[in-house]
Every structure is written in C-alpha cells, then in structure tokens.
Design a protein around this motif. Structure first.
Motif, PDB file in Angstrom:
ATOM      1  N   TYR A  48       4.479   3.812   1.142  1.00 31.14           N
ATOM      2  CA  TYR A  48       3.415   4.767   0.783  1.00 31.14           C
ATOM      3  C   TYR A  48       3.906   6.586   0.971  1.00 31.14           C
ATOM      4  N   LYS A 119      -6.980   1.282   0.054  1.00 30.68           N
ATOM      5  CA  LYS A 119      -7.734   1.283  -1.110  1.00 30.68           C
ATOM      6  C   LYS A 119      -8.745   2.153  -1.451  1.00 30.68           C
ATOM      7  N   GLY A 125      -3.691   6.145  -5.563  1.00 30.17           N
ATOM      8  CA  GLY A 125      -3.908   5.006  -6.600  1.00 30.17           C
ATOM      9  C   GLY A 125      -5.179   4.186  -6.300  1.00 30.17           C
ATOM     10  N   THR A 127      -7.193   1.298  -5.185  1.00 24.20           N
ATOM     11  CA  THR A 127      -6.859  -0.177  -5.403  1.00 24.20           C
ATOM     12  C   THR A 127      -6.072  -0.412  -6.638  1.00 24.20           C
ATOM     13  N   ARG A 128      -5.813   0.406  -7.517  1.00 31.94           N
ATOM     14  CA  ARG A 128      -4.836   0.507  -8.360  1.00 31.94           C
ATOM     15  C   ARG A 128      -3.266   0.305  -8.112  1.00 31.94           C
ATOM     16  N   GLY A 129      -3.026   0.773  -7.086  1.00 32.22           N
ATOM     17  CA  GLY A 129      -1.707   1.140  -6.462  1.00 32.22           C
ATOM     18  C   GLY A 129      -1.171   2.532  -6.703  1.00 32.22           C
ATOM     19  N   LYS A 131       1.508   4.225  -8.655  1.00 36.51           N
ATOM     20  CA  LYS A 131       2.323   3.885  -9.689  1.00 36.51           C
ATOM     21  C   LYS A 131       3.280   5.158 -10.098  1.00 36.51           C
ATOM     22  N   PHE A 210       6.621   0.998  -7.843  1.00 42.85           N
ATOM     23  CA  PHE A 210       5.146   0.702  -7.773  1.00 42.85           C
ATOM     24  C   PHE A 210       5.143  -0.152  -6.325  1.00 42.85           C
ATOM     25  N   SER A 212       1.315  -1.417  -4.040  1.00 42.29           N
ATOM     26  CA  SER A 212      -0.188  -1.365  -3.719  1.00 42.29           C
ATOM     27  C   SER A 212      -0.702  -1.733  -2.255  1.00 42.29           C
ATOM     28  N   ASP A 214      -1.930  -4.483  -1.355  1.00 39.61           N
ATOM     29  CA  ASP A 214      -1.864  -5.787  -1.137  1.00 39.61           C
ATOM     30  C   ASP A 214      -0.332  -5.955  -0.048  1.00 39.61           C
TER      31      ASP A 214
END
Length: 312
Positions: A48, A119, A125, A127-129, A131, A210, A212, A214
C-alpha cells in the motif's frame, strides 16, 4: 509461443513474490525462532505504501511513473521496504517481550488491525482495494530481486549478527552469558524480515496493478507460514522450494483431468499432508536424503540446535 509466455507471466510473478515472502518469514521463524501469525500484514503495508508513492507522491512532485518506470519502481519499493521494516520494528519493541503462543497471538492481533484499517481508508480504495496502480515491474526484475534477497540473507547468516540471531534462537540464557544482546538480535531479525515482506508487497502491487486488504489477512499469513514449514524452516533453499510448491502445484493441477481440476484444492491439501507425514523435516531434508543418501554421515540439519552452519 507468445500465448505461452503471456500465460507464464503471472505464475512466474507470483512465484518470485511468494519466494521473497517465504524468505522474509524464514529469517523470523527459522532464524530467530519467533512465531508470527500476522506476517502478511507487513506485505500489505509495503504494498500500500509503495502504491501510494507511485500513484500520489511521485505525480505530486512532477514525476510521471510511466516515463521513468525503473526509477519510480525503485523509489516506491524502497518506500515500501522502509515502511514495513519500521512498522515491524515498532511492533517488535513491545511484542518481542512475549514468548511462544503469546507472541503469536500478539502478531495475529496486529494483522487484524491492519486489515480493519485498510478497509476503512477510502483514499486507498477501502474494501474495494487499491486500483489503477501503474505497472512498473517485469518478471525478470522480480527474479533478480529474489536472487539478491537470497544472497543478502546468506551473507547475513554468515555475519556476526547472523550467528547472534541463531544463537539467541537456540539458547537465550547461554547467548546472554556470552555477551550477546538477545533482545537486539530478535528486534533486528524481525525488522529485517518484515522489511523484506514489504518489498515483496511493493513488487506485487506494481506487477498486478492492484492490492486489497485481503493481502494482510490471516489466511495469507498461514500460506506463508506453510511454505516455510513445508520447505524446512531452517533452510533458505527449503523455504524457496516450499513457496514454489504452493504456487506451482495448484497451477499444475489446473491442467489435470476434469475430475482432479475441479477439486484441485482438495488434492493439493492431501499432497501437502502426505509430504509432511512422510518427511517432517520439509523439502530441504528430503532433497538432502535423495541426493546424498547413505554416502553422507548423519548430522544436524543446517540451522538446527547445536549447528553453527550457515542455512542454505
């Protein structure tokens, strides 16, 4: 031929990224003897931060990552490495006073904190991550970085700091009696390991464009831990083999008969269980037995208690 190369690009990228992650945890688990259940959190921190540098910071400074991809990748990856290493250092200061299960639970808690924070930060982003990250790397660059990490860790284990780290793992009381600062050794091992994990995250983000929340999940941490244990936690070579197996075997099963391909996760899990039952010392120990056999005199595995050899 071009179709084959295009298909292999993603597996080769993931092999290199996962290999760097496994090596980073090997230093913490196999080198320093510290059980971490939140190692993926540092991977996400590095990814990130590196992505934020290339998406926000560099353009704000008037630099276009697309016109100077190599320099942009270097700056972003360095930022990710330093951010995750500093995070690991700050976590290590209070948490490494704990031992065993208590340390594992503390690192697990930190991993869940990172997932929750990511998140809820909409700028990256949520929860969408995250991008639209510029694609700045190539499988060849990743593999060269992986080779550099292997050389670095091998040299580290051969240095006085490396011997201090392994001595601390084997017997803290004896190490202190020899004048070794066991707390310093553990903190440095943890910081270096988490920094390398962040480096893997930086390359991952700029290769797949990308990342996320996760990426910091407990499941991801377990995958990295499984790679190190499966390959042999006292061996750099073993950790690499474990990482490659975890990435390559499911991909190979994808091309098996339809009955196997549809349930490849099940067959993969069975293969891992059988391997650990038949060879508890991991792939590194299995390789030693296959290539050396009875011609080699029995001795302690590299890095095990009582061994002063450099992990290979």
């Amino acid at each position: 031929m071009s179709d084959v190369l295009s298909y292999l690009s993603l597996p080769l990228t993931m092999l290199a990224v996962f290999g760097i992650q496994a090596l980073s945890l090997q230093l913490i688990l196999g080198g320093a003897g510290l059980l971490s259940f939140g190692h993926a959190a540092y991977f996400a921190v590095g990814g990130y931060v590196a992505a934020a540098v290339s998406v926000f910071a560099l353009p704000a400074l008037g630099l276009d990552p697309s016109t100077s991809p190599l320099f942009s990748l270097f700056v972003a990856a360095l930022a990710g490495l330093l951010a995750s290493g500093l995070t690991g250092f700050l976590v290590a200061l209070p948490c490494l006073r704990l031992q065993g299960d208590y340390l594992a639970m503390a690192t697990l808690g930190f991993g869940e904190i990172v997932v929750t924070v990511l998140k809820n930060v909409d700028a990256v982003g949520g929860t969408r991550g995250f991008k639209d990250i510029p694609k700045l790397t190539h499988p060849l660059a990743l593999w060269l970085t992986l080779a550099a990490v292997v050389v670095f860790l091998h040299r580290l284990y051969a240095s006085p700091l490396g011997f201090a780290i392994r001595a601390t793992r084997d017997d803290e009381i004896a190490s202190r009696s020899l004048g070794i600062s066991t707390n310093r050794s553990k903190v440095l091992a943890f910081s270096i390991g988490t920094g390398l994990s962040g480096l893997a995250g930086a390359f991952h983000a700029h290769a797949l464009q990308f990342i996320s929340p996760d990426a910091a999940s407990f499941d991801r941490s377990v995958e990295i831990l499984l790679a190190v244990v499966l390959g042999g936690m006292f061996s750099l070579r073993g950790s690499l083999l474990g990482a490659f197996l975890l990435v390559a075997l499911p991909e190979v099963l994808r091309f098996a008969t339809p009955a196997i391909a549809e349930k490849r996760v099940l067959f993969f899990s069975l293969a891992v269980i059988l391997l650990m039952i038949l060879n508890p010392k991991g792939l590194a120990g299995l390789g030693d037995r296959l290539f050396h056999g009875l011609r080699r005199r029995p001795r302690n595995p590299p890095g095990a208690s009582g061994s002063t050899g450099v992990p290979t």
